[in-house]
Write an enzyme that holds these catalytic residues in place. Structure first.
Site, mmCIF file in Angstrom:
data_model
loop_
_atom_site.group_PDB
_atom_site.id
_atom_site.type_symbol
_atom_site.label_atom_id
_atom_site.label_comp_id
_atom_site.label_asym_id
_atom_site.label_seq_id
_atom_site.Cartn_x
_atom_site.Cartn_y
_atom_site.Cartn_z
ATOM 1 N N ARG A 12 42.940 45.948 27.617
ATOM 2 C CA ARG A 12 42.520 45.113 28.749
ATOM 3 C C ARG A 12 43.346 43.817 28.773
ATOM 4 O O ARG A 12 43.804 43.384 29.829
ATOM 5 C CB ARG A 12 41.028 44.820 28.621
ATOM 6 C CG ARG A 12 40.431 43.895 29.689
ATOM 7 C CD ARG A 12 38.911 43.908 29.544
ATOM 8 N NE ARG A 12 38.245 42.769 30.141
ATOM 9 C CZ ARG A 12 37.867 42.706 31.421
ATOM 10 N NH1 ARG A 12 38.139 43.716 32.227
ATOM 11 N NH2 ARG A 12 37.228 41.644 31.883
ATOM 12 N N LYS B 141 29.861 44.231 35.168
ATOM 13 C CA LYS B 141 28.743 43.512 34.570
ATOM 14 C C LYS B 141 27.836 42.941 35.650
ATOM 15 O O LYS B 141 28.288 42.491 36.692
ATOM 16 C CB LYS B 141 29.261 42.367 33.690
ATOM 17 C CG LYS B 141 30.179 42.807 32.549
ATOM 18 C CD LYS B 141 29.413 43.500 31.438
ATOM 19 C CE LYS B 141 30.318 43.774 30.250
ATOM 20 N NZ LYS B 141 29.618 44.404 29.132
ATOM 21 N N ARG C 95 36.719 47.197 31.384
ATOM 22 C CA ARG C 95 36.030 47.133 30.101
ATOM 23 C C ARG C 95 35.745 48.572 29.656
ATOM 24 O O ARG C 95 35.532 49.458 30.492
ATOM 25 C CB ARG C 95 34.716 46.362 30.228
ATOM 26 C CG ARG C 95 34.887 44.922 30.707
ATOM 27 C CD ARG C 95 33.533 44.264 30.924
ATOM 28 N NE ARG C 95 33.670 42.881 31.391
ATOM 29 C CZ ARG C 95 33.716 42.521 32.667
ATOM 30 N NH1 ARG C 95 33.632 43.447 33.617
ATOM 31 N NH2 ARG C 95 33.842 41.257 32.998
ATOM 32 N N HIS D 281 39.798 46.624 23.895
ATOM 33 C CA HIS D 281 39.897 45.307 24.519
ATOM 34 C C HIS D 281 41.334 44.795 24.542
ATOM 35 O O HIS D 281 41.707 44.038 25.453
ATOM 36 C CB HIS D 281 38.992 44.317 23.787
ATOM 37 C CG HIS D 281 38.272 43.376 24.711
ATOM 38 N ND1 HIS D 281 37.377 43.801 25.670
ATOM 39 C CD2 HIS D 281 38.328 42.024 24.840
ATOM 40 C CE1 HIS D 281 36.901 42.761 26.334
ATOM 41 N NE2 HIS D 281 37.477 41.674 25.852
ATOM 42 N N HIS E 169 36.256 38.903 36.383
ATOM 43 C CA HIS E 169 35.837 37.609 35.852
ATOM 44 C C HIS E 169 35.154 36.801 36.950
ATOM 45 O O HIS E 169 35.688 36.677 38.064
ATOM 46 C CB HIS E 169 37.042 36.817 35.338
ATOM 47 C CG HIS E 169 37.590 37.314 34.047
ATOM 48 N ND1 HIS E 169 38.863 37.021 33.595
ATOM 49 C CD2 HIS E 169 37.044 38.121 33.091
ATOM 50 C CE1 HIS E 169 39.071 37.599 32.437
ATOM 51 N NE2 HIS E 169 37.982 38.273 32.109
ATOM 52 N N TYR F 183 45.131 33.799 29.821
ATOM 53 C CA TYR F 183 46.331 34.646 29.769
ATOM 54 C C TYR F 183 47.596 33.871 30.101
ATOM 55 O O TYR F 183 48.688 34.279 29.703
ATOM 56 C CB TYR F 183 46.166 35.845 30.711
ATOM 57 C CG TYR F 183 45.041 36.747 30.273
ATOM 58 C CD1 TYR F 183 45.175 37.547 29.137
ATOM 59 C CD2 TYR F 183 43.829 36.775 30.950
ATOM 60 C CE1 TYR F 183 44.133 38.348 28.705
ATOM 61 C CE2 TYR F 183 42.786 37.580 30.520
ATOM 62 C CZ TYR F 183 42.949 38.361 29.402
ATOM 63 O OH TYR F 183 41.913 39.152 28.962
#
Length: 320
Positions: free
Chosen positions: A254, A173, A149, A251, A277, A286
């Site tokens: 990414r 995160k 990110r 993004h 994730h 994806y």
């Protein structure tokens, strides 16, 4: 609480995804309406459950709001909760299973390999001098090689990148750490940038400035390059590369990382780990991007598909 969530979410949308002003205003209006409705019932985005989110959507339907408006509001709520989950504000996403009212699932925008290569070439050649070009090349190489990110990229500590590492430790995160392998070109660009970065830091130290702990230092309040700065920079690189700026954000790089890995045969679980994730369901989007590209590839290049287009869609033979 709800207002803080909304303002932080909108700031990230503007910085990381380049959302247009009108889009941000629409998100803001929708989320404030939902937040006010939840507040009137003694809850908020931080404590609401799935049933309460669904009750809000029923309320919107009872008001006579169009299907597209209700779908947009649910989309804003889902994106807010996805962001909150990634930020570690909530351990769950109460909106993830709620079905949108008649809206098609949107696939993430991405770039093909040629477009990425043109962006990398632009980073190597565009800029005021070696310092800017080596910095931009390192930023772009790391982003595409790791799928980080943008907030993770610009705030990397220089200590994590010293010693020509083959793996990079990323603080993601919610304070979660993950290891991501570096490609040879990313390692080379990292070594070249650190040499120039350290020389500039030494010169600043001689002038009385403190040494920065960041890989990409800045004199701003954060001490490192910001998401806003990088968003503007990648747009400038896209113009120089001849890639439509509307397609290029941090993004989308990414997304390109994940899509190109999956198309090359990488394991979905491995991509999940590298992207950071929490749930593999988030990574599965994806597979749809790759399926769509493979379908288009067949339609564009398969002999039978070409014959169908030439014949105007009539594939039947004589006598049938």
């Amino acid at each position: 609480m709800s207002d803080r969530w909304i303002s932080t979410f909108l700031e990230a949308q503007a910085a990381e995804l380049g959302a247009a002003r009108n889009t941000l205003l629409a998100y803001g209006r929708d989320l404030k309406d939902a937040g006010a409705w939840l507040s009137d019932r003694g809850t908020g985005f931080d404590t609401a459950d799935t049933a309460q989110i669904e009750a809000y959507l029923i309320h919107c339907d009872a008001q006579g709001l169009a299907k597209a408006t209700r779908a947009r509001r649910l989309s804003a709520i889902k994106q807010l909760y996805r962001f909150a989950f990634e930020e570690g504000w909530r351990a769950d996403n109460p909106a993830i299973q709620i079905v949108s009212p008649g809206q098609d699932k949107r696939l993430p925008k991405t770039l093909d390999e040629d477009e990425v290569e043109r962006l990398l070439t632009a980073a190597r050649t565009y800029g005021r001098g070696d310092h800017d070009r080596l910095r931009d090349t390192c930023l772009m190489e790391l982003l595409y090689a790791t799928g980080m990110r943008v907030s993770e990229l610009v705030s990397l500590p220089v200590s994590s990148a010293r010693g020509d590492p083959q793996m990079l430790l990323i603080l993601g995160k919610g304070g979660k750490e993950r290891m991501v392998p570096l490609s040879p070109s990313a390692r080379a660009s990292l070594l070249a940038w650190i040499e120039v970065r350290d020389a500039k830091q030494a010169a600043l130290e001689n002038e009385g400035a403190p040494l920065s702990r960041f890989l990409f230092p800045s004199r701003g309040a954060s001490g490192h390059l910001t998401r806003h700065w990088f968003y503007a920079r990648i747009k400038a690189l896209s113009v120089h590369a001849g890639v439509a700026p509307s397609k290029v954000t941090p993004h989308t790089l990414r997304h390109a990382f994940a899509t190109h890995l999956l198309a090359g045969g990488a394991d979905l679980r491995a991509i999940q780990t590298m992207l950071g994730h929490a749930d593999v369901a988030t990574t599965e989007i994806y597979t749809h991007v790759v399926d769509e590209r493979l379908t288009q590839l067949v339609l564009d290049h398969h002999p039978l598909a070409r014959d169908t287009r030439k014949s105007g869609g009539n594939t039947s033979s004589d006598g049938q």
